[in-house]
Design a protein around this motif. Structure first.
Motif, short mmCIF file in Angstrom:
data_model
loop_
_atom_site.label_atom_id
_atom_site.label_comp_id
_atom_site.label_asym_id
_atom_site.label_seq_id
_atom_site.Cartn_x
_atom_site.Cartn_y
_atom_site.Cartn_z
N UNK A 39 66.04 26.51 -7.38
CA UNK A 39 65.31 26.00 -6.24
C UNK A 39 64.77 27.27 -5.55
N UNK A 40 63.92 27.20 -4.58
CA UNK A 40 63.32 28.07 -3.68
C UNK A 40 64.36 28.25 -2.36
N UNK A 41 65.12 29.47 -2.28
CA UNK A 41 66.05 29.90 -1.33
C UNK A 41 65.76 31.01 -0.70
N UNK A 42 65.16 30.73 0.92
CA UNK A 42 65.02 31.90 1.76
C UNK A 42 66.20 32.44 2.38
N UNK A 43 66.68 33.38 2.42
CA UNK A 43 67.72 34.21 2.91
C UNK A 43 67.20 35.23 4.15
N UNK A 44 67.16 34.51 5.45
CA UNK A 44 66.93 35.31 6.63
C UNK A 44 67.80 36.09 7.03
N UNK A 45 67.80 37.51 7.33
CA UNK A 45 69.02 38.07 7.86
C UNK A 45 68.66 39.56 8.07
N UNK A 46 69.59 40.06 8.95
CA UNK A 46 69.20 41.53 9.43
C UNK A 46 70.46 42.38 8.54
N UNK A 47 71.22 41.86 7.62
CA UNK A 47 72.34 42.39 7.06
C UNK A 47 71.64 42.74 5.41
#
Length: 292
Positions: A183-191
């Motif tokens: 699936x489409x997974x968006x991982x939003x992070x500053x790490x």
């Protein structure tokens, strides 16, 4: 495929959180890196239909997300940066309640869904425990379990590993990698490490704009041979920052290690640093701040 075109969002106080953002995000893990205040959460909330952007378009397959948010919600899983639960309710009962809200009305189907998810996120042994007693990592795993109800085709996770210890972080990232295969997974992070470990594609968002996009390997390779380091006294830092493109500093054994970006050897005792995605990210963010 998630397609974002010319997305802009201006809050009522005049803050331009997103400025003409365009992205094409294919199936698999996609990393969105950016400092705090870059606009990441605004973008995630816009995609998740929690707020309507000022202008631009968002499409997921044949779904017009802005015009038909309900249609997207049927195939969306969302783990926000902060999410609330009833603290005295058990993990099983809370997940069962959320499955009802997601439209799984048949008791037999709901039981099978809840039990499968609790096993998948390794919370089955504590299924009867109140959520108030969960550690940070257990809570995040519960969060991804609720995001997976109904087999979503688009999953958004916002700063999912902030505050987790190394063991829980690895467990959570392994779970995300497993989920993100189909699936489409968006991982939003500053790490930066989260993106390095998981994502074949990524973008850097800073100042509300997409500053950089590509694969971590390609972006790191583009910086090869251009990062230099030197250990200096802290008192000399200001002079180095005034004369060179310093992209990062860190204390080591009472002194300061600096990384600078230069196409040629700066001399003066600098040595070539191996470079990595963190250098790419910091160089990009620093350049956007200077341009602002």
């Amino acid at each position: 495929m998630l397609t974002i075109e010319n997305l802009t969002h201006v809050y009522g106080n005049g803050t331009r959180a997103l400025d003409d953002v365009s992205l094409a995000i294919p199936k698999g893990m996609f990393g969105l890196l950016g400092p705090n205040g870059a606009g990441k959460s605004t973008l995630m909330r816009s995609i998740a239909t929690l707020q309507t952007p000022t202008s631009g378009s968002i499409r997921f397959g044949d779904i017009d997300v802005i015009k038909d948010p309900e249609k997207l919600r049927r195939v969306l899983g969302y783990l926000p940066q902060d999410f609330g639960v009833y603290p005295r309710v058990s993990a099983y009962d809370m997940l069962d309640h959320m499955a009802v809200l997601k439209g799984i009305s048949n008791g037999k189907d709901r039981k099978a869904t809840v039990e499968a998810l609790l096993h998948q996120v390794n919370l089955w042994p504590v299924r009867g425990k109140a959520l108030a007693g969960f550690s940070g990592g257990m809570r995040q795993r519960f969060g991804i379990a609720q995001a997976l109800i109904g087999n979503p085709q688009l999953i958004i996770v916002d700063e999912p590993t902030a505050g987790l210890d190394p063991e829980e972080r690895n467990r959570f990232l392994n779970l995300l990698a497993e989920v993100g295969e189909n699936v489409v997974v968006i991982l939003s992070t500053h790490i930066v490490e989260d993106v390095t470990d998981l994502c074949p594609r990524m973008a850097v968002l800073a100042g509300g704009k997409i500053q950089l996009e590509g694969s971590p390997v390609e972006l790191t390779h583009a910086l090869e041979g251009r990062v230099w380091r030197k250990t200096i006294d802290k008192a000399d830092l200001a002079a180095q920052q005034a004369s060179r493109n310093v992209i990062s500093t860190r204390l080591f054994a009472g002194r300061t290690v600096i990384h600078v970006l230069s196409d040629t050897n700066p001399g003066d005792g600098f040595e070539r640093a191996p470079g990595g995605l963190e250098d790419v990210y910091l160089a990009t963010v620093n350049a956007s701040r200077r341009a602002a």
